[in-house]
Design an enzyme around this catalytic site. Structure first.
Site, mmCIF file in Angstrom:
data_model
loop_
_atom_site.group_PDB
_atom_site.id
_atom_site.type_symbol
_atom_site.label_atom_id
_atom_site.label_comp_id
_atom_site.label_asym_id
_atom_site.label_seq_id
_atom_site.Cartn_x
_atom_site.Cartn_y
_atom_site.Cartn_z
ATOM 1 N N ARG A 15 0.838 -1.194 0.000
ATOM 2 C CA ARG A 15 0.000 0.000 0.000
ATOM 3 C C ARG A 15 0.882 1.257 0.000
ATOM 4 N NH1 ARG A 15 -3.682 -1.575 5.094
ATOM 5 N NH2 ARG A 15 -1.673 -2.486 5.690
ATOM 6 N N LYS A 75 1.567 1.830 7.305
ATOM 7 C CA LYS A 75 1.890 1.008 8.475
ATOM 8 C C LYS A 75 2.808 1.744 9.435
ATOM 9 C CE LYS A 75 0.745 -2.360 9.548
ATOM 10 N NZ LYS A 75 -0.445 -2.582 10.439
ATOM 11 N N TYR A 94 -1.055 4.356 10.683
ATOM 12 C CA TYR A 94 -1.426 3.389 11.708
ATOM 13 C C TYR A 94 -0.220 3.171 12.614
ATOM 14 C CZ TYR A 94 -5.559 2.087 8.965
ATOM 15 O OH TYR A 94 -6.750 2.111 8.287
ATOM 16 N N HIS A 96 -0.679 1.428 16.256
ATOM 17 C CA HIS A 96 -0.912 0.235 17.080
ATOM 18 C C HIS A 96 0.159 0.116 18.164
ATOM 19 C CE1 HIS A 96 -4.073 -1.000 14.341
ATOM 20 N NE2 HIS A 96 -3.241 -0.929 13.323
ATOM 21 N N GLU A 118 -5.837 4.765 13.788
ATOM 22 C CA GLU A 118 -6.791 3.839 14.399
ATOM 23 C C GLU A 118 -7.563 4.418 15.575
ATOM 24 O OE1 GLU A 118 -2.786 2.815 16.377
ATOM 25 O OE2 GLU A 118 -3.487 3.359 14.371
ATOM 26 N N ASP A 270 -2.672 -6.886 15.215
ATOM 27 C CA ASP A 270 -1.997 -5.586 15.292
ATOM 28 C C ASP A 270 -2.037 -5.013 16.698
ATOM 29 O OD1 ASP A 270 -0.887 -4.867 12.768
ATOM 30 O OD2 ASP A 270 -2.899 -4.634 11.960
#
Length: 373
Positions: A15, A75, A94, A96, A118, A270
């Protein structure tokens, strides 16, 4: 604002943070966009596509970080990326962080401002930047589970749909939210027997109304969970607590109730996963077998479908990126409570209480963090 998009370097992550259409929108508003060479190739976007949209192509990630104030990724930053972060940077991606104290330490040391997709919210109380990836991961979970059930992949050799005269497989979905409901949609469509567990009775009522006798619903207590695990050929872990570490719903002893060759797909990996035996895997090596159960615990599932995932993600993130770019980081965060809910680190301070609780740290409020920016 100067905005940079580095190429993703996590294992098999294809991505990209911005599509050419998003770049075009930002360029039209006089923002300068820097794209790393071939950053979009995995999603089907060429350097020429980005140049046509108004971006400048730079050869290396180091150049991207050097020229940019706002870094847009997909990510969580890998170690070599965090080393490039400085206190003048804002990272929007993101993160996490809850199950990852190492990344937390590194981001705090960088003194960069980090905003996590998130935990950004909206007026409906949803997580709009997590939503599209949860939809994709939920749908993928059934396809991945069906593949893992093949005998050559370590599974029991049970076909999800069954065939005339042969029972279909039983799919147990733990959690009826976005991931769970999307997993249910695919499992039901494939003809599997489906069971879903949730603690919210309104969620169960809604799903039962939609699926009728094609679905068995249970309140998520220990007895119902164990009863369901005994029947399961495929179990989907779809439990999310926003920004926090996932609760361990299924213990090691619970796994002993399952049939050998059954499959677990932990979509919550995740955030640490909701099975006691979960450990992160990659698209390159997606499974492992423990207690005779096949575990699929890929930490970036939607990365397997990068074109669809990137376009879906950009549709959700672009309004927030525009706000950050147009107003500047501090005033965008000040004006937008929902964006501020995504703030995790600022100038060396942790700003998310769920992460702090998971890691036994001290956090300041996002409101207090504004004075640091």
């Amino acid at each position: 604002m100067h905005i940079g998009v580095p190429k993703e370097i996590k294992n098999n992550e294809f991505r990209v943070g911005l599509t050419p259409n998003s770049v075009s929108e930002l360029s039209r508003l006089k923002h300068q966009i820097f794209i790393e060479h071939n950053a979009g190739m995995g999603s089907g976007f060429s350097d020429a596509d980005y140049q046509k949209a108004g971006a400048i192509i730079l050869k290396t990630a180091s150049e991207i970080f050097e020229h940019s104030e706002l870094i847009i990724k997909v990510k969580e930053p890998q170690k070599e990326e965090i080393l490039k972060l400085k206190q003048q940077h804002t990272l929007f991606t993101y993160l996490h962080l809850a199950p990852d104290p190492t990344q937390t330490n590194q981001l705090l040391e960088s003194k960069a401002c980090a905003i996590a997709y998130e935990t950004v919210t909206n007026n409906e109380g949803q997580l709009p930047l997590l939503l599209p990836m949860s939809e994709i991961a939920g749908r993928m979970s059934i396809m991945a589970g069906a593949y893992c059930l093949q005998k050559n992949n370590g599974g029991s050799g049970v076909l999800l749909s069954g065939v005339p005269g042969v029972e279909p497989a039983t799919v147990v979905i733990i959690g009826g939210g976005v991931v769970g409901s999307n997993a249910l949609r695919i499992a039901s469509g494939m003809g599997a027997k489906t069971i879903i567990l949730d603690k919210n009775l309104n969620v169960l009522r809604t799903l039962e109304h939609a699926y009728g006798n094609r679905l068995q619903t249970y309140y998520a207590n220990q007895d119902n969970l164990q009863k369901s695990l005994k029947q399961a050929d495929l179990v989907i872990g779809a439990v999310l607590v926003a920004g926090a570490a996932s609760p361990k719903i299924v213990s090691r002893s619970d796994l002993l109730l399952m049939k050998p060759g059954s499959v677990i797909v932990d979509v919550a990996v995740d955030q640490g996963g909701c099975f006691a035996t979960t450990r992160p895997t990659s698209h390159e090596s997606p499974t492992f077998i423990e207690n005779n159960i096949v575990h699929y615990c890929v930490a970036n599932m939607p990365g397997a479908y990068p074109r669809s995932s990137t376009e879906a993600l950009n549709s959700a993130t672009l309004p927030y990126i525009l706000e950050l770019a147009n107003k500047g980081i501090k005033y965008a965060l000040k004006d937008n409570l929902h964006l501020r809910n995504g703030l995790h680190t600022a100038k060396g301070s942790l700003c998310n209480h769920a992460v702090a609780e998971a890691q036994q740290r001290v956090a300041i409020s996002p409101d207090a963090a504004l004075s640091l920016l």
